[in-house]
Motif scaffolding. Structure first.
Motif, short mmCIF file in Angstrom:
data_model
loop_
_atom_site.label_atom_id
_atom_site.label_comp_id
_atom_site.label_asym_id
_atom_site.label_seq_id
_atom_site.Cartn_x
_atom_site.Cartn_y
_atom_site.Cartn_z
N ALA A 207 -31.90 -27.13 -34.44
CA ALA A 207 -31.21 -26.22 -33.51
C ALA A 207 -29.83 -25.86 -34.05
O ALA A 207 -29.24 -26.62 -34.82
N PRO A 208 -29.30 -24.72 -33.62
CA PRO A 208 -27.92 -24.40 -34.00
C PRO A 208 -26.95 -25.39 -33.36
O PRO A 208 -27.07 -25.69 -32.18
N MET A 209 -26.02 -25.89 -34.15
CA MET A 209 -24.96 -26.76 -33.61
C MET A 209 -23.65 -26.40 -34.29
O MET A 209 -23.48 -26.62 -35.50
N ALA B 233 -31.51 -31.09 -31.61
CA ALA B 233 -30.05 -30.97 -31.77
C ALA B 233 -29.46 -32.38 -31.89
O ALA B 233 -29.48 -32.98 -32.98
N ARG B 234 -28.98 -32.95 -30.76
CA ARG B 234 -28.27 -34.23 -30.86
C ARG B 234 -29.12 -35.36 -31.44
O ARG B 234 -28.59 -36.28 -32.04
N ARG C 76 -30.90 -26.50 -19.06
CA ARG C 76 -29.77 -26.91 -18.23
C ARG C 76 -29.04 -25.63 -17.85
O ARG C 76 -29.16 -24.62 -18.54
N HIS D 206 -23.53 -30.08 -21.10
CA HIS D 206 -24.53 -30.96 -21.73
C HIS D 206 -24.87 -32.15 -20.84
O HIS D 206 -25.50 -33.11 -21.27
N MET E 164 -23.76 -21.08 -34.39
CA MET E 164 -23.50 -19.74 -33.87
C MET E 164 -22.37 -19.09 -34.69
O MET E 164 -21.40 -19.75 -35.04
N GLN F 68 -27.80 -17.56 -36.05
CA GLN F 68 -27.53 -17.28 -34.65
C GLN F 68 -26.22 -16.50 -34.50
O GLN F 68 -25.19 -16.89 -35.06
N LYS G 227 -31.64 -17.35 -27.38
CA LYS G 227 -31.53 -18.75 -26.91
C LYS G 227 -30.80 -18.73 -25.57
O LYS G 227 -29.67 -18.25 -25.48
N ILE H 48 -34.44 -33.96 -26.63
CA ILE H 48 -35.60 -34.35 -27.46
C ILE H 48 -35.02 -35.20 -28.59
O ILE H 48 -34.56 -34.69 -29.61
N HIS I 70 -32.89 -23.97 -23.37
CA HIS I 70 -32.27 -25.27 -23.10
C HIS I 70 -32.15 -25.31 -21.58
O HIS I 70 -31.28 -24.64 -21.01
N VAL J 114 -21.62 -28.46 -36.96
CA VAL J 114 -22.53 -29.51 -37.46
C VAL J 114 -23.55 -28.95 -38.46
O VAL J 114 -23.69 -29.50 -39.56
N ASN K 183 -27.27 -15.64 -29.11
CA ASN K 183 -26.83 -16.76 -28.27
C ASN K 183 -26.54 -16.27 -26.86
O ASN K 183 -25.60 -15.51 -26.64
N GLY L 139 -33.50 -29.60 -25.55
CA GLY L 139 -32.83 -30.46 -24.58
C GLY L 139 -33.40 -31.85 -24.50
O GLY L 139 -34.56 -32.04 -24.14
C1 LIG Z 1 -22.20 -30.25 -31.25
C2 LIG Z 1 -23.12 -29.21 -30.67
C3 LIG Z 1 -22.97 -27.89 -31.02
C4 LIG Z 1 -23.82 -26.91 -30.49
N1 LIG Z 1 -23.69 -25.63 -30.92
C5 LIG Z 1 -24.59 -24.70 -30.51
C6 LIG Z 1 -24.59 -23.38 -31.04
O1 LIG Z 1 -23.78 -23.04 -31.93
N2 LIG Z 1 -25.50 -22.50 -30.56
C7 LIG Z 1 -26.43 -22.84 -29.61
O2 LIG Z 1 -27.24 -22.01 -29.19
N3 LIG Z 1 -26.47 -24.09 -29.11
C8 LIG Z 1 -25.60 -25.01 -29.55
N4 LIG Z 1 -25.70 -26.29 -29.09
C9 LIG Z 1 -26.78 -26.63 -28.15
C10 LIG Z 1 -28.00 -27.19 -28.88
O3 LIG Z 1 -28.56 -26.25 -29.77
C11 LIG Z 1 -29.07 -27.67 -27.88
O4 LIG Z 1 -29.63 -26.57 -27.22
C12 LIG Z 1 -28.51 -28.64 -26.86
O5 LIG Z 1 -27.64 -29.59 -27.47
C13 LIG Z 1 -29.62 -29.40 -26.13
O6 LIG Z 1 -30.40 -30.14 -27.04
P1 LIG Z 1 -30.19 -31.73 -27.28
O7 LIG Z 1 -30.23 -32.40 -25.94
O8 LIG Z 1 -31.35 -32.06 -28.18
O9 LIG Z 1 -28.86 -31.91 -27.92
C14 LIG Z 1 -24.83 -27.27 -29.57
C15 LIG Z 1 -24.97 -28.61 -29.21
C16 LIG Z 1 -24.14 -29.58 -29.75
C17 LIG Z 1 -24.35 -31.03 -29.36
#
Ligand SMILES: Cc1cc2nc3c(=O)[nH]c(=O)nc-3n(C[C@H](O)[C@H](O)[C@H](O)COP(=O)(O)O)c2cc1C
Length: 323
Positions: free
Chosen positions: A16-18, A225-226, A172, A178, A42, A71, A140, A204, A170, A21, A98, A202
């Motif tokens: 996933a995009p983070m 993601a996390r 939520r 988060h 993003m 993204q 997304k 996973i 996601h 990270v 996004n 979310g």
């Molecule tokens: C540090 C961090 C940065 C994130 N940056 C983005 C982002 O740039 N674009 C995006 O769509 N979601 C972003 N997310 C959300 C994740 O892509 C994901 O949808 C969300 O964390 C839920 O998944 P998880 O519970 O597996 O972490 C980010 C999440 C984290 C933790």
């Protein structure tokens, strides 16, 4: 079906995009453990439109990091299109819009999750992009702005009708950020009604979670993601399915940290590498005791030689880290 969407579905687990990270070193680590489709973090379209150097660094591509989606975060259709066309030329396989970021500075300017409040505007953006690009456009989203406005089904249908190739949800709300429970019952409802491939995001965090969410929601892939922070081998575990894979030993984890750091050195200078490695080190080691003392010691590491010494000294005494 677009090739890249089929690739994502085949991958089953997509990185996933983070923001901050999923840079090149992190993506290459995930790839090394079998991640078959990844996304950039993003990227603000303003940075692309105004030629910001740092933004263009985020769009750099290297061999071994493909197929890769980008993204984009923006709210102006002209700017999004301009940015998306540059990304297409750079060889990205998917343009993801996004519509889920809850950060105040993002939603304040009408971007990210703010787009959920205006499904027609989001759909119009998708229409522009789909018409002009040859690569697939995905979106997304979150479940909605807040509990009173869970409009993800309407949003998913609106973007699907304008030619979006898939949505990732996601589940939520924007208000939840988060926190709280992710609602994969909502993910399932979106999958049932969207009429296009749907990806689940979310909580996973394990291979078991991935299998559960895929089974319960009927989604076409999961976004990790996390769960991948300090655990890039999660992709190998998910790919192995019911077959168990070996959990990395502490020795293996040390080697993985050194490999990740070496990748940093390929793309950043020494000081940037040390700084960027800080959070990854904490993630790699968070399951062990005495992390605070180890991180304190890491803050004293000033260069390559002292990093080597630090890693040589780092050992495990029972569950307790010693350095
Ligand atoms: C540090 C961090 C940065 C994130 N940056 C983005 C982002 O740039 N674009 C995006 O769509 N979601 C972003 N997310 C959300 C994740 O892509 C994901 O949808 C969300 O964390 C839920 O998944 P998880 O519970 O597996 O972490 C980010 C999440 C984290 C933790």
């Amino acid at each position: 079906m677009d090739n890249a969407i089929a690739d994502m579905m085949r991958a089953r687990a997509v990185l996933a995009p983070m923001a901050g990270v999923t840079d090149i070193p992190f993506r290459l680590m995930a790839r090394r453990f079998g991640c078959a489709f990844a996304s950039t973090e993003m990227i603000d379209v303003n940075g692309i439109v105004y030629g910001n150097r740092r933004t263009f660094e985020l769009m750099e591509r290297v061999p071994g990091d493909s197929p890769l989606g980008v993204q984009l975060v923006g709210q102006d259709a002209d700017k999004l299109l301009y940015a998306a066309e540059i990304c297409e030329q750079k060889g990205f396989k998917v343009i993801d819009v996004n519509a889920g970021c809850p950060a105040r500075k993002v939603v304040r300017s009408g971007k990210g999750a703010a787009l959920l409040k205006d499904p027609l505007k989001l759909a119009a953006i998708v229409r522009r992009l789909v018409k002009a690009l040859t690569i697939p456009v995905t979106v997304k989203i979150r479940s909605g702005w807040d509990e009173e406005n869970l409009n993800c089904m309407e949003v998913a249908k609106a973007v699907a009708s304008e030619g979006a190739s898939a949505v990732c949800i996601h589940a939520r709300t924007k208000e939840q950020m988060h926190k709280g429970k992710v609602r994969h019952d909502i993910t399932r409802a979106v999958k049932k009604t969207a009429g296009i491939p749907v990806f689940a995001s979310g909580d996973i965090l394990t291979a078991g979670d991935a299998a559960d969410v895929l089974a319960k929601t009927g989604c076409d892939a999961v976004f990790i993601a996390r769960g991948a922070l300090g655990r890039p081998w999660l992709f190998r575990e998910i790919n192995a399915g019911a077959l168990s894979t070996s959990v990395p030993s502490f020795r293996d984890i040390k080697d993985i940290i050194i490999e990740h750091f070496s990748l940093h050195l390929r793309f950043y200078d020494e000081q940037q590498s040390l700084k960027r490695m800080y959070k990854h080190l904490a993630w790699y080691l968070r399951r062990f005791k005495n992390l605070d003392a180890v991180m304190k010691e890491y803050r004293r590491v000033g260069g390559l030689e002292s990093f080597r010494g630090f890693m040589e000294r780092l050992r495990l005494d029972g569950r307790r880290l010693v350095v």
